[in-house]
Design a protein around this motif. Structure first.
Motif, mmCIF file in Angstrom:
data_model
loop_
_atom_site.group_PDB
_atom_site.id
_atom_site.type_symbol
_atom_site.label_atom_id
_atom_site.label_comp_id
_atom_site.label_asym_id
_atom_site.label_seq_id
_atom_site.Cartn_x
_atom_site.Cartn_y
_atom_site.Cartn_z
ATOM 1 N N SER A 82 31.797 36.837 45.202
ATOM 2 C CA SER A 82 31.413 36.588 44.114
ATOM 3 C C SER A 82 32.476 37.620 43.593
ATOM 4 C CB SER A 82 29.847 35.992 43.682
ATOM 5 O OG SER A 82 29.404 35.398 44.216
ATOM 6 N N LEU A 83 31.952 39.042 43.759
ATOM 7 C CA LEU A 83 33.283 40.158 43.654
ATOM 8 C C LEU A 83 34.201 39.686 43.348
ATOM 9 C CD1 LEU A 83 31.366 42.439 41.755
ATOM 10 C CD2 LEU A 83 29.904 41.185 42.667
ATOM 11 N N SER A 84 34.641 39.868 44.799
ATOM 12 C CA SER A 84 35.898 40.096 45.545
ATOM 13 C C SER A 84 36.725 38.862 44.457
ATOM 14 C CB SER A 84 36.008 39.515 47.204
ATOM 15 O OG SER A 84 34.989 40.210 47.763
ATOM 16 N N LEU A 85 36.006 37.303 44.556
ATOM 17 C CA LEU A 85 36.841 36.074 44.255
ATOM 18 C C LEU A 85 37.061 36.214 41.885
ATOM 19 C CD1 LEU A 85 37.062 33.096 44.976
ATOM 20 C CD2 LEU A 85 35.117 32.790 42.937
ATOM 21 N N ALA A 86 36.251 37.125 41.914
ATOM 22 C CA ALA A 86 35.660 37.204 39.778
ATOM 23 C C ALA A 86 36.926 38.373 40.064
ATOM 24 C CB ALA A 86 34.637 37.801 39.953
ATOM 25 N N ARG A 87 37.400 39.326 41.079
ATOM 26 C CA ARG A 87 37.885 40.788 40.527
ATOM 27 C C ARG A 87 39.652 40.137 40.545
ATOM 28 N NH1 ARG A 87 36.969 43.254 45.497
ATOM 29 N NH2 ARG A 87 34.863 44.638 45.016
ATOM 30 N N SER A 88 39.972 39.513 41.803
ATOM 31 C CA SER A 88 41.375 38.562 41.831
ATOM 32 C C SER A 88 41.446 38.131 41.333
ATOM 33 C CB SER A 88 41.118 37.996 43.692
ATOM 34 O OG SER A 88 41.042 39.231 44.333
ATOM 35 N N ASN A 95 47.315 40.016 34.545
ATOM 36 C CA ASN A 95 47.951 40.711 35.387
ATOM 37 C C ASN A 95 47.764 41.743 35.719
ATOM 38 O OD1 ASN A 95 50.623 41.134 36.151
ATOM 39 N ND2 ASN A 95 51.533 41.620 34.497
ATOM 40 N N LEU A 96 46.729 42.484 36.689
ATOM 41 C CA LEU A 96 46.098 43.778 36.904
ATOM 42 C C LEU A 96 46.585 44.050 38.013
ATOM 43 C CD1 LEU A 96 42.903 43.152 34.923
ATOM 44 C CD2 LEU A 96 44.870 43.997 34.259
ATOM 45 N N SER A 97 46.553 45.392 37.664
ATOM 46 C CA SER A 97 47.371 46.479 39.044
ATOM 47 C C SER A 97 45.534 46.109 40.278
ATOM 48 C CB SER A 97 47.937 47.879 39.196
ATOM 49 O OG SER A 97 46.469 48.360 38.348
ATOM 50 N N ILE A 98 46.218 46.709 41.319
ATOM 51 C CA ILE A 98 45.063 46.437 42.481
ATOM 52 C C ILE A 98 43.590 47.130 42.626
ATOM 53 C CG2 ILE A 98 46.504 44.589 44.409
ATOM 54 C CD1 ILE A 98 46.327 47.815 45.155
ATOM 55 N N ASP A 99 44.508 48.314 41.240
ATOM 56 C CA ASP A 99 43.020 48.965 40.941
ATOM 57 C C ASP A 99 42.007 48.957 39.933
ATOM 58 O OD1 ASP A 99 45.144 50.521 39.759
ATOM 59 O OD2 ASP A 99 44.294 52.469 40.686
ATOM 60 N N ASP A 100 42.324 47.626 38.898
ATOM 61 C CA ASP A 100 41.461 48.176 38.242
ATOM 62 C C ASP A 100 40.994 46.432 38.697
ATOM 63 O OD1 ASP A 100 41.615 46.381 35.805
ATOM 64 O OD2 ASP A 100 43.169 47.460 35.080
ATOM 65 N N ILE A 101 39.524 46.848 38.797
ATOM 66 C CA ILE A 101 38.172 46.768 39.506
ATOM 67 C C ILE A 101 37.379 45.998 38.006
ATOM 68 C CG2 ILE A 101 38.949 47.747 41.322
ATOM 69 C CD1 ILE A 101 36.397 49.736 41.487
ATOM 70 N N LEU A 102 36.557 45.865 38.770
ATOM 71 C CA LEU A 102 35.588 44.954 37.426
ATOM 72 C C LEU A 102 35.101 46.413 37.153
ATOM 73 C CD1 LEU A 102 34.330 42.459 38.785
ATOM 74 C CD2 LEU A 102 35.780 42.465 37.597
ATOM 75 N N GLU A 103 33.930 46.852 35.865
ATOM 76 C CA GLU A 103 32.648 47.514 35.445
ATOM 77 C C GLU A 103 32.075 47.197 36.656
ATOM 78 O OE1 GLU A 103 34.064 48.673 32.634
ATOM 79 O OE2 GLU A 103 32.801 50.568 33.247
ATOM 80 N N LEU A 104 31.097 46.445 37.046
ATOM 81 C CA LEU A 104 30.282 46.744 38.296
ATOM 82 C C LEU A 104 30.773 47.536 39.401
ATOM 83 C CD1 LEU A 104 29.146 42.874 38.049
ATOM 84 C CD2 LEU A 104 27.213 45.615 37.960
ATOM 85 N N ASP A 105 32.115 46.920 39.585
ATOM 86 C CA ASP A 105 32.294 47.698 40.583
ATOM 87 C C ASP A 105 32.179 48.798 41.116
ATOM 88 O OD1 ASP A 105 33.448 45.544 42.157
ATOM 89 O OD2 ASP A 105 35.283 45.238 41.024
#
Ligand SMILES: *[C@@H]1O[C@H](CO)[C@@H](O)[C@H](O)[C@H]1NC(C)=O
Ligand SMILES: *[C@@H]1O[C@H](CO)[C@@H](O)[C@H](O)[C@H]1NC(C)=O
Ligand SMILES: *[C@@H]1O[C@H](CO)[C@@H](O)[C@H](O)[C@H]1NC(C)=O
Ligand SMILES: *[C@@H]1O[C@H](CO)[C@@H](O)[C@H](O)[C@H]1NC(C)=O
Ligand SMILES: *[C@@H]1O[C@H](CO)[C@@H](O)[C@H](O)[C@H]1NC(C)=O
Ligand SMILES: *[C@@H]1O[C@H](CO)[C@@H](O)[C@H](O)[C@H]1NC(C)=O
Ligand SMILES: [Zn+2]
Length: 559
Positions: A82-88, A95-105
């Protein structure tokens, strides 16, 4: 043939499992493994340390070392996928970069094994009881042990110590997760009794100071609109007579002024049953989880301002689970992001408070067997999934199902067909490339499978995979953050030293909270042993819902 050959040929699982690695090879492998482990754990430690050091290190705690706030967050049904899904999805949407991750991450510290006492796959009741009482129980158990003996919960223990307490959810407040902290019943379906106990019908009297969620239904008699109790009691009126303040609408909620205008105890029942999925939520009718959390954090910290003790607050992203049961990826990503917003709100609170505060966030289990991949063709699949498909859909399958069932002109075949294609598929779901076959599948679906049919169109196009409409046994993540050096030290120990770093049994999370706060749940167990927890004859009768009915499917969906 020697045993080595047998195991190479498949042999018995156990022999492969127990196979010894030759000594020389073992030490080499172990060396690599241990080095990796060292780097990983070391990296995590350093990370969490530097993260938390960014905030109030060396800050003086004005209320002495014992005053603490404990915030426990539950993502019901959220597994790692669910995290991978929501993050992507979020990266794509914004339009975020790949290191712009969720707060939880940013705050991952470990993982939790979730089985219950009677199954490798838990339900939310046994899952929350593991957190609340620190023990494994059977699926369906609400604050009782496998012998159906009520077990003292961390919320009750802390209330007895003088903490203020709160529960914030997006489903019914009488549903399994909040119930397991604040009630004791043999079966999760005893929601009428759960409501009574949550308002203080307990040998301990009232233990909850603040409630914000859905679920008016089990507080109101059937003679009142939206009521679904089996008896004629109006618990809302009873609660108000006992001094609870009550809110039920968005307007009422806004009077709370983000928590600055709250009189405890507060009973906030802002929906008849569930609060709508975030994707469907009309903000002028229902607050977000982050708004609910904000009110709770402010109200509880104000209430405990001059107290020797802080507060205990449980916040649940309840409906991640429902979207998993529905196999609805478009609804689920928004539920996860709404939870992430609430988590962020909690972090902001922790960075601002002078009181030692910890948040632990974890899931009771995974739901749906979600995978961020689905093979849609017999040929070898391409390595792709498409978050943008979820972006095109503007409502949940649940919402659209209701919209279709409510459609008045079904008898006019052409009009109904246009309604499904133009209004539902094209406008609401953003699907333009549907086939005749798919269109007729949706038109011919009934109540029992309409939402599955709709959600499947999205899962196929986005290549999102699901393996079940129920729960799964996969390990779930543990996240944590604190402003206290002392707490951080305890938190970042492994199992052997009673911390939460690494992989844990779900019960260890409950035990951690017990040890951290210095309470003894067994003492509470003794105090509540006489609470009524068995179902009455009428409750038993009420529970025997009919095989195959919609009621049953909805009931099962919530489990
Ligand atoms: C997305 O971000 C990139 C890099 O920041 C930028 O070059 C691009 O124009 C953005 N695209 C849109 C649609 O905003
Ligand atoms: C505070 O709440 C009360 C109801 O409890 C309400 O009458 C009052 O208008 C609220 N104050 C503000 C500033 O919203
Ligand atoms: C949201 O709720 C408000 C207040 O009930 C209503 O006026 C509005 O039409 C609703 N918006 C949508 C999109 O349904
Ligand atoms: C999403 O909607 C846009 C505009 O309606 C459409 O052009 C596009 O094909 C849709 N994308 C998908 C994946 O269906
Ligand atoms: C849904 O149920 C109906 C009625 O039982 C059946 O005819 C139809 O094939 C089902 N559709 C799907 C997509 O399972
Ligand atoms: C639990 O109860 C025992 C016996 O009454 C008492 O000695 C002990 O201090 C209690 N422990 C806590 C943590 O309250
Ligand atoms: Zn569930």
């Amino acid at each position: 043939m020697g045993s080595q050959n047998e195991s190479l040929l498949g042999g018995e699982f156990s022999s492969v499992y127990n196979q010894r690695i030759p000594k020389k090879k073992k030490s080499w492998i172990m060396f690599v493994f241990e080095s990796l482990n060292f780097l990983l754990v070391g990296g995590l430690l350093f990370y969490v340390y530097s993260e938390t050091n960014a905030s109030p290190v060396g800050k003086k705690y004005s209320h002495g070392p014992s005053k603490k706030n404990i915030i426990f967050m539950v993502t019901d049904g959220m597994g790692p996928a669910s995290l991978s899904l929501a993050r992507s999805f979020k990266q794509q949407r914004d339009n975020l970069s790949i290191d712009d991750i969720l707060e939880l991450d940013h705050h991952l510290i470990g993982s939790s094994r979730t089985r219950s006492s009677d199954s490798l796959i838990t339900d939310s009741a046994a899952g929350a009881t593991a957190f609340a009482c620190g023990l494994k129980s059977y699926n369906g158990a609400i604050g009782v042990n496998p012998d159906k003996i009520p077990c003292g919960t961390i919320l009750e223990a802390l209330k007895l110590q003088g903490y203020f307490t709160g529960l914030v959810v997006t489903t019914r407040i009488t549903d399994a997760t909040p119930a397991s902290f604040s009630a004791h019943v043999d079966s999760r379906s005893q929601e009428d009794l759960i409501a009574e106990q949550q308002l203080g019908d307990s040998p301990l009297n009232r233990v909850v100071d603040l409630i914000i969620g859905g679920g008016r239904c089990h507080f109101l008699p059937p003679s009142i609109e939206g009521g679904c109790r089996a008896d004629e009691r109006n618990l809302v009126e009873e609660a108000q007579a006992q001094g609870w303040s009550y809110v039920e609408s968005r307007t009422d909620f806004d009077y709370l002024q983000n928590g600055d205008n709250v009189t405890l105890p507060l009973l906030g029942l802002v929906a008849e049953k569930d609060i709508p999925y975030d994707i469907d939520r009309n903000a002028s009718q229902y607050p977000s989880l982050a708004e609910q959390a904000k009110v709770a954090l402010t109200a509880l910290s104000k209430a405990s301002e001059d107290s020797d003790q802080g507060f205990f607050l449980m916040i649940e992203g309840s409906r991640i689970d429902h979207a998993g049961h529905d196999n609805d990826p478009a609804a689920q990503v928004r539920e996860v992001l709404a939870f992430d917003d609430a988590f962020k709100q909690v972090l902001e609170f922790i960075d601002e408070t002078d009181t030692e505060t910890i948040v632990i966030s974890t899931s009771d289990h995974e739901t749906g067997g979600l995978a961020t991949a689905k093979q849609v063709d017999p040929a070898y699949p391409q390595y792709l999934w498409y978050p943008e498909v979820l972006l095109n859909s503007t409502h949940s399958g649940e919402y659209l199902t209701k919209k279709i069932l409510d459609y008045a002109n079904k008898d006019d075949v052409q009009q109904f067909s246009d309604f499904i294609s133009k209004e539902i598929l094209e406008k609401d779901m953003g699907i333009l490339d549907y086939t005749e076959e798919e269109l007729s599948l949706v038109k011919n679906a009934d109540k029992s499978n309409l939402s599955y049919a709709l959600n499947n169109l999205i899962s196929i196009r986005s290549q999102t995979g699901w393996s079940t409409h129920g729960h799964s046994a996969v390990d779930v993540n543990i996240y944590a953050y604190t402003n206290s050096k002392e707490i951080r030290k305890q938190l970042l120990q492994g199992t052997a030293n009673h911390g939460l770093l690494g992989n844990h049994e779900n019960t260890e999370i409950g035990s951690f909270l017990e040890r951290l706060t210095g309470v003894d749940l067994r003492n509470v167990t003794e105090l509540i042993k006489d609470i009524r927890h068995a179902p009455s004859a009428s409750e038993l009768a009420e529970r025997s819902f009919e095989e195959g009915s919609l009621e049953k499917r909805h009931h099962l969906r919530d489990l």
